[in-house]
Design an enzyme around this catalytic site. Structure first.
Site, mmCIF file in Angstrom:
data_model
loop_
_atom_site.group_PDB
_atom_site.id
_atom_site.type_symbol
_atom_site.label_atom_id
_atom_site.label_comp_id
_atom_site.label_asym_id
_atom_site.label_seq_id
_atom_site.Cartn_x
_atom_site.Cartn_y
_atom_site.Cartn_z
ATOM 1 N N GLU A 284 0.828 -1.205 0.000
ATOM 2 C CA GLU A 284 0.000 0.000 0.000
ATOM 3 C C GLU A 284 0.870 1.266 0.000
ATOM 4 O O GLU A 284 0.748 2.113 0.870
ATOM 5 C CB GLU A 284 -0.902 0.031 1.233
ATOM 6 C CG GLU A 284 -1.802 -1.180 1.411
ATOM 7 C CD GLU A 284 -2.476 -1.182 2.781
ATOM 8 O OE1 GLU A 284 -2.378 -0.172 3.506
ATOM 9 O OE2 GLU A 284 -3.094 -2.201 3.132
ATOM 10 N N GLY B 13 2.242 5.008 -0.846
ATOM 11 C CA GLY B 13 1.667 6.282 -1.255
ATOM 12 C C GLY B 13 2.764 7.327 -1.393
ATOM 13 O O GLY B 13 3.161 7.699 -2.501
ATOM 14 N N ARG B 14 3.267 7.776 -0.249
ATOM 15 C CA ARG B 14 4.290 8.825 -0.229
ATOM 16 C C ARG B 14 5.496 8.474 -1.103
ATOM 17 O O ARG B 14 6.033 9.330 -1.816
ATOM 18 C CB ARG B 14 4.740 9.042 1.219
ATOM 19 C CG ARG B 14 5.691 10.201 1.429
ATOM 20 C CD ARG B 14 6.352 10.135 2.808
ATOM 21 N NE ARG B 14 5.401 9.860 3.853
ATOM 22 C CZ ARG B 14 4.826 10.790 4.623
ATOM 23 N NH1 ARG B 14 5.128 12.057 4.438
ATOM 24 N NH2 ARG B 14 3.981 10.447 5.574
ATOM 25 N N ARG C 258 1.419 20.304 6.158
ATOM 26 C CA ARG C 258 2.386 19.468 6.869
ATOM 27 C C ARG C 258 3.311 20.241 7.810
ATOM 28 O O ARG C 258 3.565 19.788 8.933
ATOM 29 C CB ARG C 258 3.213 18.643 5.877
ATOM 30 C CG ARG C 258 2.380 17.636 5.084
ATOM 31 C CD ARG C 258 3.256 16.726 4.222
ATOM 32 N NE ARG C 258 4.009 15.805 5.055
ATOM 33 C CZ ARG C 258 5.292 15.909 5.321
ATOM 34 N NH1 ARG C 258 6.006 16.929 4.827
ATOM 35 N NH2 ARG C 258 5.901 15.039 6.085
ATOM 36 N N TYR D 125 2.874 18.891 11.451
ATOM 37 C CA TYR D 125 3.920 17.971 11.883
ATOM 38 C C TYR D 125 5.263 18.655 12.153
ATOM 39 O O TYR D 125 6.227 17.973 12.477
ATOM 40 C CB TYR D 125 4.191 16.914 10.800
ATOM 41 C CG TYR D 125 3.019 16.100 10.344
ATOM 42 C CD1 TYR D 125 2.280 15.325 11.232
ATOM 43 C CD2 TYR D 125 2.665 16.064 8.996
ATOM 44 C CE1 TYR D 125 1.223 14.542 10.785
ATOM 45 C CE2 TYR D 125 1.608 15.288 8.544
ATOM 46 C CZ TYR D 125 0.895 14.531 9.446
ATOM 47 O OH TYR D 125 -0.156 13.760 9.006
ATOM 48 N N CYS E 38 -4.258 34.234 8.977
ATOM 49 C CA CYS E 38 -4.200 34.867 10.305
ATOM 50 C C CYS E 38 -4.017 33.830 11.403
ATOM 51 O O CYS E 38 -4.900 33.616 12.248
ATOM 52 C CB CYS E 38 -5.465 35.705 10.547
ATOM 53 S SG CYS E 38 -5.530 37.150 9.486
ATOM 54 N N GLU E 39 -2.888 33.152 11.378
ATOM 55 C CA GLU E 39 -2.469 32.190 12.395
ATOM 56 C C GLU E 39 -0.952 32.271 12.511
ATOM 57 O O GLU E 39 -0.254 32.288 11.495
ATOM 58 C CB GLU E 39 -2.856 30.758 12.005
ATOM 59 C CG GLU E 39 -4.331 30.483 11.863
ATOM 60 C CD GLU E 39 -5.025 30.262 13.199
ATOM 61 O OE1 GLU E 39 -4.329 30.161 14.240
ATOM 62 O OE2 GLU E 39 -6.270 30.206 13.196
#
Length: 429
Positions: A286, A288-289, A325, A329, A357-358
């Protein structure tokens, strides 16, 4: 092969200048290399057939959640990929891209009745069941439809993948899978249910693994369980060892796909020859990345350079809603200038931030760049968990996506316009 490289001082995707893509499609824009997708998938496909191995005894199921654009799925489908999905919506994407439902496996801890019905109506290959309540629900739904559901149990082997805690999935404290100690009893239950066909076993311990030692440790525990099941006359037809092989974001040195699969197949073959007279067991993956991560970049333009007492900021038009990301993370993405930097030009250390605005809206910290307002930047390794995690926070339309094939550029997702973001909303009467 380098899919994103400087040619005559300008960064290209394959043979196409990124500056040309920015002029044609604007920014921010995700840019993918078709050649990279094909080569990264072929690393798995070639390893699966090395040494004359029968391709019918392996299946690579691309993890749709890593990048679900229809064109990406189309390319991989044309290369022979199966698909690992985690929602009914992802199944519909696979079908829209021409994918074969008989090569689809359905993972995830929270499958709804409607999603089960959808998957059963298309006769998918297998459900990766993650709990006893899910098993009983699937049995009920299949019975109501007059069908039998092929299942494998996702077994949690309690193996430490030694990766970021948010993407570790194989420890006993994780929400995924059936505990290893409970798996045998779960299989006994599944084997007695009237609308369930027990066909395989699944194990996925985490993502961005640089070393295959934890994967091979998990394999040994799964093999032990398969032997226990066989002794009780519960015979499996496939083993799904999951995905998780990492990529290079900065200076990581992940295990090569071919080397890992070679060791894995050697261990499986030795076991099958010793215990089962060489009778093959279908092996599934499986990934993906490792297929799509380094096949894409995020292209963005510098809006302002803001100089402070303790920090300098390069404010770009991409933001945490485009690439989550780093905020989620604290992930590293390499940053390149699209016009190759002059080594004699004046440089500064910048935090590269977006307009949201964060305070958490940052894409890169403490990067040495010689840039000016209006310059283009490319965030590397953005093909996986970039666009699929994007949002419309601050009523920002999601980025455009393009696929480069040599010197050809294809728009594979239009940029969202703000008016479309509230088209489904209604004012009160």
């Amino acid at each position: 092969m380098s899919y994103f490289s400087y040619q005559n001082g300008n960064l290209h995707a394959e043979n196409t200048p990124l500056s040309t893509i920015a002029q044609q499609f604007g920014t921010p824009t995700y840019v993918y290399s078709k050649a990279a997708l094909a080569d990264h998938f072929s690393a798995y496909a070639d390893a699966c057939t090395a040494g004359g191995r029968d391709p019918a005894n392996t299946l690579v199921c691309y993890s749709v959640k890593s990048n679900s654009n229809l064109a990406v799925l189309q390319v991989l489908n044309q290369l022979g990929s199966g698909f690992d999905i985690v929602s009914g919506g992802e199944l519909l994407r696979v079908l829209a891209a021409g994918g074969d439902p008989h090569k689809v496996i359905f993972s995830g801890v929270g499958k709804t009745r409607d999603e089960m019905r959808l998957a059963l109506s298309h006769d998918i290959l297998c459900f990766n069941v993650e709990s006893i309540p899910e098993l009983h629900r699937l049995n009920e739904v299949a019975g109501e439809m007059g069908k039998r559901a092929a299942i494998s149990l996702r077994v949690n082997p309690n193996v430490d993948a030694k990766t970021h805690p948010y993407i570790s999935t194989g420890l006993k404290d994780n929400k995924f899978g059936v505990a290893y100690e409970d798996a045998l009893a779960c299989y006994r239950t599944a084997a007695k249910l009237p609308n369930i066909d027990v066909t395989g076993i699944d194990c996925h311990i985490g993502s961005q693994l640089l070393d295959d030692t934890p994967l091979l440790e998990a394999l040994d525990k799964v093999i032990e369980l398969i032997d226990q099941l066989a002794s009780e006359d519960i015979h499996l037809h496939h083993l799904d060892i999951g995905g998780g092989i990492g990529i290079t974001y900065d200076d990581e040195k992940p295990v090569a796909v071919g080397a890992y699969l070679g060791r894995l197949f050697a261990r499986i073959d030795a076991w099958r020859n010793e215990k089962y007279q060489g009778v093959p067991l279908k092996v599934m993956f499986e990934p993906g990345r490792s297929i799509v991560g380094n096949a894409g970049i995020l292209l963005t333009e510098i809006q302002y350079l803001k100089y402070g007492v303790s920090k300098n900021f390069a404010v770009v038009d991409a933001a945490m809603n485009d690439l989550m990301r780093p905020a989620m993370y604290e992930a590293w993405h390499g940053v390149q200038t699209v016009s190759q930097q002059n080594p004699d030009a004046s440089s500064h250390t910048y935090d590269v931030v977006g307009p949201i605005c964060e305070s958490g809206d940052w894409l890169a910290r403490a990067r040495e760049l010689a840039v000016a307002e209006g310059d283009l930047l490319a965030f590397q390794s953005a093909g996986a968990y970039g666009m699929t995690m994007a949002s419309n926070y601050n009523t920002r339309g999601r980025a455009a996506e393009v696929m480069v094939d040599g010197d050809q550029v294809h728009l594979i997702r239009k940029r969202e316009e703000p008016i479309a973001l509230f088209a489904l909303e209604s004012l009160l009467p």
